[in-house]
Design a protein around this motif. Structure first.
Motif, PDB file in Angstrom:
ATOM      1  N   HIS A   1      64.129 -39.403  41.821  1.00 40.95           N
ATOM      2  CA  HIS A   1      63.452 -40.146  42.885  1.00 40.95           C
ATOM      3  C   HIS A   1      63.189 -39.244  44.086  1.00 40.95           C
ATOM      4  CE1 HIS A   1      63.429 -43.205  46.302  1.00 40.95           C
ATOM      5  NE2 HIS A   1      62.394 -43.530  45.560  1.00 40.95           N
ATOM      6  N   TRP A   2      61.995 -39.359  44.683  1.00 38.99           N
ATOM      7  CA  TRP A   2      61.666 -38.573  45.875  1.00 38.99           C
ATOM      8  C   TRP A   2      61.930 -39.384  47.136  1.00 38.99           C
ATOM      9  CZ3 TRP A   2      56.077 -36.837  44.180  1.00 38.99           C
ATOM     10  CH2 TRP A   2      56.184 -35.855  43.179  1.00 38.99           C
ATOM     11  N   ILE A   3      62.417 -38.699  48.164  1.00 37.27           N
ATOM     12  CA  ILE A   3      62.559 -39.309  49.489  1.00 37.27           C
ATOM     13  C   ILE A   3      61.948 -38.342  50.499  1.00 37.27           C
ATOM     14  CG2 ILE A   3      64.636 -40.638  48.917  1.00 37.27           C
ATOM     15  CD1 ILE A   3      66.290 -38.457  50.299  1.00 37.27           C
ATOM     16  N   PRO A   4      61.461 -38.839  51.632  1.00 33.89           N
ATOM     17  CA  PRO A   4      60.859 -37.936  52.623  1.00 33.89           C
ATOM     18  C   PRO A   4      61.864 -36.932  53.173  1.00 33.89           C
ATOM     19  CG  PRO A   4      60.205 -40.207  53.041  1.00 33.89           C
ATOM     20  CD  PRO A   4      61.304 -40.257  52.019  1.00 33.89           C
ATOM     21  N   ASP A   5      61.430 -35.684  53.279  1.00 35.08           N
ATOM     22  CA  ASP A   5      62.167 -34.645  53.994  1.00 35.08           C
ATOM     23  C   ASP A   5      61.622 -34.707  55.417  1.00 35.08           C
ATOM     24  OD1 ASP A   5      63.124 -32.367  55.156  1.00 35.08           O
ATOM     25  OD2 ASP A   5      62.556 -31.011  53.525  1.00 35.08           O
ATOM     26  N   ARG A   6      62.345 -35.385  56.301  1.00 39.17           N
ATOM     27  CA  ARG A   6      61.794 -35.817  57.571  1.00 39.17           C
ATOM     28  C   ARG A   6      61.078 -34.712  58.346  1.00 39.17           C
ATOM     29  NH1 ARG A   6      61.005 -40.571  56.771  1.00 39.17           N
ATOM     30  NH2 ARG A   6      59.050 -39.607  57.317  1.00 39.17           N
ATOM     31  N   GLU A   7      61.660 -33.535  58.450  1.00 39.53           N
ATOM     32  CA  GLU A   7      61.049 -32.463  59.240  1.00 39.53           C
ATOM     33  C   GLU A   7      59.703 -32.054  58.661  1.00 39.53           C
ATOM     34  OE1 GLU A   7      62.202 -28.012  60.963  1.00 39.53           O
ATOM     35  OE2 GLU A   7      63.756 -29.293  60.088  1.00 39.53           O
ATOM     36  N   ALA A   8      59.658 -31.847  57.338  1.00 37.23           N
ATOM     37  CA  ALA A   8      58.402 -31.473  56.680  1.00 37.23           C
ATOM     38  C   ALA A   8      57.449 -32.659  56.617  1.00 37.23           C
ATOM     39  CB  ALA A   8      58.689 -30.958  55.274  1.00 37.23           C
ATOM     40  N   ALA A   9      57.996 -33.862  56.460  1.00 35.78           N
ATOM     41  CA  ALA A   9      57.156 -35.065  56.381  1.00 35.78           C
ATOM     42  C   ALA A   9      56.399 -35.276  57.695  1.00 35.78           C
ATOM     43  CB  ALA A   9      58.007 -36.286  56.065  1.00 35.78           C
ATOM     44  N   ASP A  10      57.031 -34.942  58.813  1.00 34.83           N
ATOM     45  CA  ASP A  10      56.366 -35.072  60.113  1.00 34.83           C
ATOM     46  C   ASP A  10      55.143 -34.148  60.193  1.00 34.83           C
ATOM     47  OD1 ASP A  10      58.156 -36.972  60.942  1.00 34.83           O
ATOM     48  OD2 ASP A  10      59.402 -35.581  62.102  1.00 34.83           O
ATOM     49  N   VAL A  11      55.273 -32.947  59.617  1.00 35.07           N
ATOM     50  CA  VAL A  11      54.147 -32.005  59.610  1.00 35.07           C
ATOM     51  C   VAL A  11      53.015 -32.554  58.739  1.00 35.07           C
ATOM     52  CG1 VAL A  11      53.393 -29.663  59.027  1.00 35.07           C
ATOM     53  CG2 VAL A  11      55.675 -30.036  60.007  1.00 35.07           C
ATOM     54  N   VAL A  12      53.374 -33.082  57.573  1.00 30.62           N
ATOM     55  CA  VAL A  12      52.361 -33.660  56.674  1.00 30.62           C
ATOM     56  C   VAL A  12      51.644 -34.811  57.371  1.00 30.62           C
ATOM     57  CG1 VAL A  12      52.000 -34.916  54.503  1.00 30.62           C
ATOM     58  CG2 VAL A  12      53.578 -32.974  54.578  1.00 30.62           C
TER      59      VAL A  12
ATOM     60  N   LEU B   1      56.998 -35.125  36.781  1.00 32.51           N
ATOM     61  CA  LEU B   1      57.002 -34.004  35.845  1.00 32.51           C
ATOM     62  C   LEU B   1      57.118 -32.657  36.550  1.00 32.51           C
ATOM     63  CD1 LEU B   1      54.241 -35.159  33.317  1.00 32.51           C
ATOM     64  CD2 LEU B   1      56.718 -35.469  33.185  1.00 32.51           C
ATOM     65  N   THR B   2      57.022 -32.657  37.890  1.00 26.39           N
ATOM     66  CA  THR B   2      57.125 -31.398  38.623  1.00 26.39           C
ATOM     67  C   THR B   2      58.591 -31.023  38.842  1.00 26.39           C
ATOM     68  OG1 THR B   2      57.004 -32.636  40.705  1.00 26.39           O
ATOM     69  CG2 THR B   2      54.942 -31.729  39.844  1.00 26.39           C
ATOM     70  N   THR B   3      58.853 -29.721  38.817  1.00 30.49           N
ATOM     71  CA  THR B   3      60.224 -29.248  39.026  1.00 30.49           C
ATOM     72  C   THR B   3      60.665 -29.531  40.452  1.00 30.49           C
ATOM     73  OG1 THR B   3      59.831 -27.468  37.437  1.00 30.49           O
ATOM     74  CG2 THR B   3      61.751 -27.245  38.874  1.00 30.49           C
ATOM     75  N   ASN B   4      59.762 -29.266  41.408  1.00 25.98           N
ATOM     76  CA  ASN B   4      60.075 -29.483  42.814  1.00 25.98           C
ATOM     77  C   ASN B   4      59.207 -30.612  43.380  1.00 25.98           C
ATOM     78  OD1 ASN B   4      61.891 -27.183  43.056  1.00 25.98           O
ATOM     79  ND2 ASN B   4      60.052 -25.922  42.868  1.00 25.98           N
ATOM     80  N   ALA B   5      59.752 -31.335  44.335  1.00 33.45           N
ATOM     81  CA  ALA B   5      58.962 -32.364  45.024  1.00 33.45           C
ATOM     82  C   ALA B   5      57.928 -31.663  45.894  1.00 33.45           C
ATOM     83  CB  ALA B   5      59.876 -33.230  45.881  1.00 33.45           C
ATOM     84  N   PRO B   6      56.770 -32.297  46.147  1.00 29.86           N
ATOM     85  CA  PRO B   6      55.767 -31.672  47.019  1.00 29.86           C
ATOM     86  C   PRO B   6      56.278 -31.536  48.442  1.00 29.86           C
ATOM     87  CG  PRO B   6      55.172 -33.943  46.528  1.00 29.86           C
ATOM     88  CD  PRO B   6      56.337 -33.617  45.658  1.00 29.86           C
ATOM     89  N   TYR B   7      55.679 -30.609  49.177  1.00 32.13           N
ATOM     90  CA  TYR B   7      56.051 -30.375  50.565  1.00 32.13           C
ATOM     91  C   TYR B   7      55.997 -31.695  51.329  1.00 32.13           C
ATOM     92  CZ  TYR B   7      55.738 -28.608  55.376  1.00 32.13           C
ATOM     93  OH  TYR B   7      55.948 -28.368  56.716  1.00 32.13           O
ATOM     94  N   GLY B   8      57.073 -32.017  52.032  1.00 34.67           N
ATOM     95  CA  GLY B   8      57.171 -33.295  52.734  1.00 34.67           C
ATOM     96  C   GLY B   8      58.176 -34.227  52.081  1.00 34.67           C
ATOM     97  N   TYR B   9      58.507 -33.933  50.818  1.00 34.18           N
ATOM     98  CA  TYR B   9      59.491 -34.740  50.098  1.00 34.18           C
ATOM     99  C   TYR B   9      60.634 -33.868  49.602  1.00 34.18           C
ATOM    100  CZ  TYR B   9      56.294 -38.749  49.875  1.00 34.18           C
ATOM    101  OH  TYR B   9      55.479 -39.805  50.193  1.00 34.18           O
ATOM    102  N   MET B  10      61.706 -34.516  49.211  1.00 35.37           N
ATOM    103  CA  MET B  10      62.845 -33.850  48.594  1.00 35.37           C
ATOM    104  C   MET B  10      63.434 -34.797  47.551  1.00 35.37           C
ATOM    105  SD  MET B  10      65.532 -34.345  51.790  1.00 35.37           S
ATOM    106  CE  MET B  10      66.955 -33.758  50.910  1.00 35.37           C
ATOM    107  N   LYS B  11      64.205 -34.258  46.643  1.00 35.84           N
ATOM    108  CA  LYS B  11      64.840 -35.101  45.632  1.00 35.84           C
ATOM    109  C   LYS B  11      65.995 -35.885  46.251  1.00 35.84           C
ATOM    110  CE  LYS B  11      63.628 -32.318  41.590  1.00 35.84           C
ATOM    111  NZ  LYS B  11      64.126 -31.534  40.421  1.00 35.84           N
TER     112      LYS B  11
END
Length: 398
Positions: free
Chosen positions: A28-39, A11-21
């Motif tokens: 569907h969300w998939i990991p945004d690798r650079e941000a996911a590493d920080v998380v 229901l969120t407009t944007n995926a949480p930090y660490g993920y991307m659409k």
């Protein structure tokens, strides 16, 4: 929105930090690798015993871009508030990431907030009982162990000591008698070997806990490290025997707990039936004139209150019995962690949180004696509980 939320859509407009659409499927969300590493690293910091403020400081020192600065650097539109300092992490941002541990474990959580009407922009937090959770909807960034450590850290809100360090055992030690959490104390002059944990109930007053359940940190570290090495060594060398041993103990402990709860339930149900008979007699005595209306009202009120309390307690016991009957030791999970370690040279916060669920401290016998002092420590390992044949005792504290 209700239809989408109940169907498991984000229901969120944007995926949480660490993920991307997902470019191929915006739902569907998939990991945004650079941000996911920080998380992921934030999760590891939590397992090492650091709190939100300390983690934020470490990320600032390492010059890691904040979520807002990261999105801006990638040209990604977002609703995260921008700050002047691109590395200006703060405890609120870290706490917000920690509070989304379910999402980082791969689950979708809907209906966390609501609005009074479609005209209002103000969001109101819903209680967790109104959340709708769909498990394993996207790839997790955190492991079960990390998510569990984050969850416990947020629930206990573990605080740093005055020296700015988080106690390794903070938030996971409990008094065997009153159930209160033990907290860390430091000796004057900051002698590391004199640090100790003491029952918060005892510090509140002897009416809460009459015995000073306490143990020195260095002794506790030695006890747990020794116990953990023995268990890991045995589990690695005799895996089949270890599994059978844990399962046998699990059945024994569950049967013991079930027997006690079933006895309490039986006694409660028997008393509820007796009260029904008493009500009937009171009513008959009141109708026949043997009992005045005033007396009838007083007695019936007292008995009704007792019966209501018994019925509530009986319902709770039935739920607890069902929960215990449907629960079993998760040996596979424990063994999967064991296989990651060929050796445990020292006890680190990360290792502690991967293996240990909680620690229960008993009162010491003859606490002022240098010879006869003896103290029992219960270590509950994640998924398997206490292992009786590896029981821990401190007889060396003085």
């Amino acid at each position: 929105m209700k239809v989408k939320g109940n169907a498991g859509e984000h229901l969120t407009t944007n995926a949480p930090y660490g993920y991307m659409k997902d470019p191929d499927n915006s739902k569907h969300w998939i990991p945004d690798r650079e941000a996911a590493d920080v998380v992921y690293e934030i999760g590891l910091y939590v397992m090492d015993g650091f709190g939100p403020s300390q983690i934020a400081r470490k990320l600032r020192e390492r010059k890691i871009l904040t979520p807002a600065a990261y999105y801006e650097s990638k040209g990604i539109p977002c609703n995260v508030k921008k700050q002047g300092d691109p590395y200006g992490w703060d405890n609120t941002t870290i706490a917000g990431i920690m509070d989304r541990w379910r999402e980082y474990l791969g689950h979708t959580v809907n209906f966390k907030t609501t609005k009074k009407s479609y005209k209002s922009k103000k969001k109101i937090k819903n209680p967790e009982s109104e959340w709708v959770i769909f498990e394993n909807t996207h790839e997790p960034i955190w492991t079960e162990a990390i998510a569990e450590a984050v969850k416990q850290a947020r629930q206990s809100r573990r605080r740093p000591t005055k020296m700015g360090e988080m106690g390794m055992f903070s938030g996971m030690m409990y008094c065997a008698d009153c159930g209160s959490i033990l907290y860390q104390c430091r000796a004057t002059g900051f002698r590391k070997d004199q640090e100790y944990y003491i029952c918060s109930g005892y510090r509140k007053g002897k009416q809460v806990c009459g015995t000073p359940h306490s143990i020195r940190t260095v002794i506790l570290e030695k006890l747990i490290l020794q116990n953990l090495r023995e268990i890991v060594s045995f589990a690695r060398s005799h895996e089949n025997r270890f599994v059978q041993m844990v399962m046998d103990m699990d059945v024994k402990e569950r049967n013991k707990g079930l027997a006690k709860k079933r006895k309490l339930l039986s006694e409660g149900e028997k008393r509820i039936t007796e009260l029904d008979i008493i009500f009937k007699r009171l009513y008959e005595d009141n109708i026949s004139g043997k009992l005045t209306d005033e007396r009838f009202h007083k007695l019936s009120t007292d008995y009704e209150a007792e019966q209501t309390g018994l019925q509530t307690r009986a319902a709770i016991l039935r739920e607890e019995i069902e929960e215990v009957e449907g629960k079993s030791a998760n040996v596979d999970r424990f063994l999967s962690v064991v296989r990651q370690y060929t050796d445990i040279p020292e006890l680190t916060p990360r290792i502690l949180h991967e293996f240990v669920e909680k620690i229960v401290i008993h009162a010491a016998t003859d606490p002022h004696s240098k010879i006869n002092r003896r103290q029992e420590v219960d270590i509950y390992y994640k998924g398997i509980g206490i292992l009786e044949m590896f029981k821990v005792f401190d007889s060396r504290q003085k």
